[in-house]
Design a protein around this motif. Structure first.
Motif, PDB file in Angstrom:
ATOM      1  N   ASP A   1       0.841  -1.198   0.000  1.00 52.28           N
ATOM      2  CA  ASP A   1       0.000   0.000   0.000  1.00 52.28           C
ATOM      3  C   ASP A   1       0.881   1.254   0.000  1.00 52.28           C
ATOM      4  O   ASP A   1       0.574   2.249  -0.663  1.00 52.28           O
ATOM      5  N   GLN A   2       1.978   1.212   0.747  1.00 46.64           N
ATOM      6  CA  GLN A   2       2.921   2.335   0.755  1.00 46.64           C
ATOM      7  C   GLN A   2       3.549   2.520  -0.616  1.00 46.64           C
ATOM      8  O   GLN A   2       3.747   3.647  -1.080  1.00 46.64           O
ATOM      9  N   LEU A   3       3.874   1.401  -1.261  1.00 42.51           N
ATOM     10  CA  LEU A   3       4.452   1.454  -2.597  1.00 42.51           C
ATOM     11  C   LEU A   3       3.486   2.115  -3.577  1.00 42.51           C
ATOM     12  O   LEU A   3       3.866   3.010  -4.340  1.00 42.51           O
ATOM     13  N   ARG A   4       2.232   1.683  -3.543  1.00 36.01           N
ATOM     14  CA  ARG A   4       1.237   2.264  -4.438  1.00 36.01           C
ATOM     15  C   ARG A   4       1.017   3.752  -4.160  1.00 36.01           C
ATOM     16  O   ARG A   4       0.883   4.564  -5.092  1.00 36.01           O
ATOM     17  N   ALA A   5       0.993   4.122  -2.894  1.00 36.63           N
ATOM     18  CA  ALA A   5       0.790   5.532  -2.538  1.00 36.63           C
ATOM     19  C   ALA A   5       1.932   6.397  -3.047  1.00 36.63           C
ATOM     20  O   ALA A   5       1.727   7.510  -3.554  1.00 36.63           O
ATOM     21  N   ARG A   6       3.165   5.878  -2.956  1.00 37.66           N
ATOM     22  CA  ARG A   6       4.319   6.637  -3.421  1.00 37.66           C
ATOM     23  C   ARG A   6       4.295   6.786  -4.945  1.00 37.66           C
ATOM     24  O   ARG A   6       4.626   7.848  -5.484  1.00 37.66           O
ATOM     25  N   ILE A   7       3.897   5.733  -5.639  1.00 43.41           N
ATOM     26  CA  ILE A   7       3.802   5.774  -7.099  1.00 43.41           C
ATOM     27  C   ILE A   7       2.768   6.813  -7.537  1.00 43.41           C
ATOM     28  O   ILE A   7       2.996   7.593  -8.464  1.00 43.41           O
ATOM     29  N   ARG A   8       1.639   6.850  -6.836  1.00 43.17           N
ATOM     30  CA  ARG A   8       0.599   7.818  -7.184  1.00 43.17           C
ATOM     31  C   ARG A   8       1.044   9.243  -6.888  1.00 43.17           C
ATOM     32  O   ARG A   8       0.709  10.171  -7.628  1.00 43.17           O
ATOM     33  N   ALA A   9       1.796   9.420  -5.814  1.00 45.12           N
ATOM     34  CA  ALA A   9       2.299  10.758  -5.475  1.00 45.12           C
ATOM     35  C   ALA A   9       3.234  11.287  -6.556  1.00 45.12           C
ATOM     36  O   ALA A   9       3.318  12.499  -6.783  1.00 45.12           O
ATOM     37  N   LEU A  10       3.927  10.376  -7.228  1.00 38.50           N
ATOM     38  CA  LEU A  10       4.863  10.763  -8.288  1.00 38.50           C
ATOM     39  C   LEU A  10       4.208  10.740  -9.673  1.00 38.50           C
ATOM     40  O   LEU A  10       4.888  10.927 -10.681  1.00 38.50           O
ATOM     41  N   HIS A  11       2.891  10.498  -9.706  1.00 36.16           N
ATOM     42  CA  HIS A  11       2.097  10.540 -10.937  1.00 36.16           C
ATOM     43  C   HIS A  11       2.529   9.501 -11.969  1.00 36.16           C
ATOM     44  O   HIS A  11       2.497   9.745 -13.171  1.00 36.16           O
TER      45      HIS A  11
ATOM     46  N   ALA B   1      14.048  -2.461 -11.916  1.00 41.63           N
ATOM     47  CA  ALA B   1      13.582  -1.078 -11.714  1.00 41.63           C
ATOM     48  C   ALA B   1      12.542  -1.002 -10.597  1.00 41.63           C
ATOM     49  O   ALA B   1      12.534  -0.054  -9.801  1.00 41.63           O
ATOM     50  N   ALA B   2      11.675  -2.011 -10.531  1.00 41.12           N
ATOM     51  CA  ALA B   2      10.653  -2.038  -9.481  1.00 41.12           C
ATOM     52  C   ALA B   2      11.286  -2.168  -8.098  1.00 41.12           C
ATOM     53  O   ALA B   2      10.880  -1.497  -7.147  1.00 41.12           O
ATOM     54  N   LEU B   3      12.300  -3.036  -7.986  1.00 37.41           N
ATOM     55  CA  LEU B   3      12.975  -3.216  -6.698  1.00 37.41           C
ATOM     56  C   LEU B   3      13.778  -1.970  -6.322  1.00 37.41           C
ATOM     57  O   LEU B   3      13.844  -1.590  -5.147  1.00 37.41           O
ATOM     58  N   LEU B   4      14.369  -1.331  -7.306  1.00 35.80           N
ATOM     59  CA  LEU B   4      15.083  -0.085  -7.054  1.00 35.80           C
ATOM     60  C   LEU B   4      14.127   0.974  -6.510  1.00 35.80           C
ATOM     61  O   LEU B   4      14.446   1.698  -5.561  1.00 35.80           O
ATOM     62  N   PHE B   5      12.936   1.070  -7.088  1.00 35.62           N
ATOM     63  CA  PHE B   5      11.924   2.019  -6.622  1.00 35.62           C
ATOM     64  C   PHE B   5      11.492   1.686  -5.196  1.00 35.62           C
ATOM     65  O   PHE B   5      11.347   2.576  -4.355  1.00 35.62           O
ATOM     66  N   LEU B   6      11.295   0.402  -4.933  1.00 32.37           N
ATOM     67  CA  LEU B   6      10.867  -0.032  -3.601  1.00 32.37           C
ATOM     68  C   LEU B   6      11.871   0.394  -2.531  1.00 32.37           C
ATOM     69  O   LEU B   6      11.494   0.949  -1.492  1.00 32.37           O
ATOM     70  N   TYR B   7      13.153   0.170  -2.806  1.00 37.97           N
ATOM     71  CA  TYR B   7      14.180   0.485  -1.804  1.00 37.97           C
ATOM     72  C   TYR B   7      14.406   1.994  -1.665  1.00 37.97           C
ATOM     73  O   TYR B   7      14.451   2.518  -0.553  1.00 37.97           O
ATOM     74  N   LYS B   8      14.537   2.690  -2.786  1.00 42.13           N
ATOM     75  CA  LYS B   8      14.912   4.093  -2.726  1.00 42.13           C
ATOM     76  C   LYS B   8      13.754   5.022  -2.398  1.00 42.13           C
ATOM     77  O   LYS B   8      13.893   5.951  -1.608  1.00 42.13           O
ATOM     78  N   LYS B   9      12.583   4.782  -3.000  1.00 44.12           N
ATOM     79  CA  LYS B   9      11.465   5.708  -2.862  1.00 44.12           C
ATOM     80  C   LYS B   9      10.510   5.361  -1.729  1.00 44.12           C
ATOM     81  O   LYS B   9       9.847   6.236  -1.192  1.00 44.12           O
TER      82      LYS B   9
END
Length: 331
Positions: free
Chosen positions: A19-29, A85-93
């Protein structure tokens, strides 16, 4: 269903991680397609390592997962790189963890292959096997060099009949561009727009009629979602629930229906080449070059950032077929 899946995946250690991952993705459009893909790769990564939390894992676990995808699952290089790329996003963002070790994980080398291109005869035979909306969408992909989602996401306001052009908004890389509006599609498009107008008026009469708007436009322009200009040219026959807002609205025609229709049409037309909607875009580019248009013009119509991407179509032109005389034919 998605919430339940998230809880199972992350386990007791972090029940809301996805849920945190999805929220961060939406925040970044990011797009909904990217959101679904990244969430799925994060879920697979956690399950692969028996529900261990990503905070407790590092380069060895990431490498093991990517190796598993390549060796056992035999995924393509582009799919493997998407997982990375997905794992990189998970760790960094999401986890806010810097990954100095990620540079040790080598990206898979993507093969540079020639695109599948239909001849003009094959395109004609393919289109003859289609009708209605699927024919019009396929004709647009070939006639204007559009990607399938660019065609399906086309809004009423972005068709310029007088100037004979189509404005493609937020194409690949979130870039706008202008492409040609084929003369032969003007009348069919006008008829399709009238069909879309009738559906929109019915939705308004039912107290609905709002369409999805990108980013914060819905907040900035309160009435834009119901305005005629923002409606889809190819609206779906049924209303559906928006997976993000849970609002009921009419989306555009689903891309899978176009993909299936083109595939079946190719079989009926006895076309032996692999045939997807994207093949029509490849065919547009190749036939434009064959007609004598310069490569920079084709590059702009396709929306390629680099001309080297467009140059691949020069390799599938008729240089080896009709353009070059084989020495065997000189004997």
């Amino acid at each position: 269903m998605e919430r339940a899946k998230n809880s199972v995946v992350a386990g007791s250690q972090s029940p809301k991680l996805l849920d945190q991952l999805r929220a961060r993705i939406r925040a970044l459009h990011y797009s909904i397609r990217t959101e679904d893909a990244y969430a799925d790769w994060a879920r697979r990564f956690i399950l692969f390592h028996e529900k261990r939390h990503p905070r407790d894992m590092g380069v060895a676990e990431v490498e093991a997962f990517l190796t598993h995808l390549a060796v056992e699952r035999k995924v393509s290089a582009s799919t493997q790189n998407q997982a990375k790329a997905a794992l990189l996003f998970l760790y960094k963002k999401v986890l806010q963890i810097e990954l100095p070790w990620l540079s040790e994980v080598v990206a898979a080398k993507v093969s540079r292959r020639l695109p599948v291109v239909l001849t003009q005869r094959e395109v004609r035979e393919l289109l003859l096997q289609l009708n209605g909306v699927t024919w019009l969408v396929a004709s647009l992909l070939y006639g204007a060099g559009m990607r399938v989602l660019e065609g399906l996401r086309l809004r009423i306001k972005d068709i310029e009949f007088e100037r004979r052009e189509i404005i493609i908004r937020e194409g690949k890389g979130s870039k706008d561009r202008i492409t040609v509006l084929p003369e032969n599609l003007i009348l069919p498009l006008r008829e399709q727009i009238e069909h879309a107008r009738a559906l929109h008026q019915k939705d308004l009469a039912d107290g609905m009629g709002s369409v999805w708007l990108p980013d914060a436009l819905a907040m900035k322009y309160k009435n834009a979602a119901k305005s005629w200009g923002w409606q889809y040219v190819f609206p779906s026959a049924v209303r559906s629930i928006d997976p993000r807002s849970a609002a009921q609205r009419r989306h555009h025609v689903h891309e899978q229906s176009i993909q299936k229709a083109v595939s079946l049409a190719a079989k009926r037309a006895a076309i032996d080449k692999p045939c997807t909607p994207h093949v029509l875009r490849h065919s547009f580019a190749t036939h434009m070059l064959q007609s004598g248009y310069d490569i920079r013009t084709v590059q702009e119509l396709l929306g390629h950032q680099d001309v080297s991407t467009t140059q691949i179509y020069t390799h599938v032109m008729n240089k080896g077929g009709r353009g070059v005389l084989s020495p065997l034919d000189s004997l």
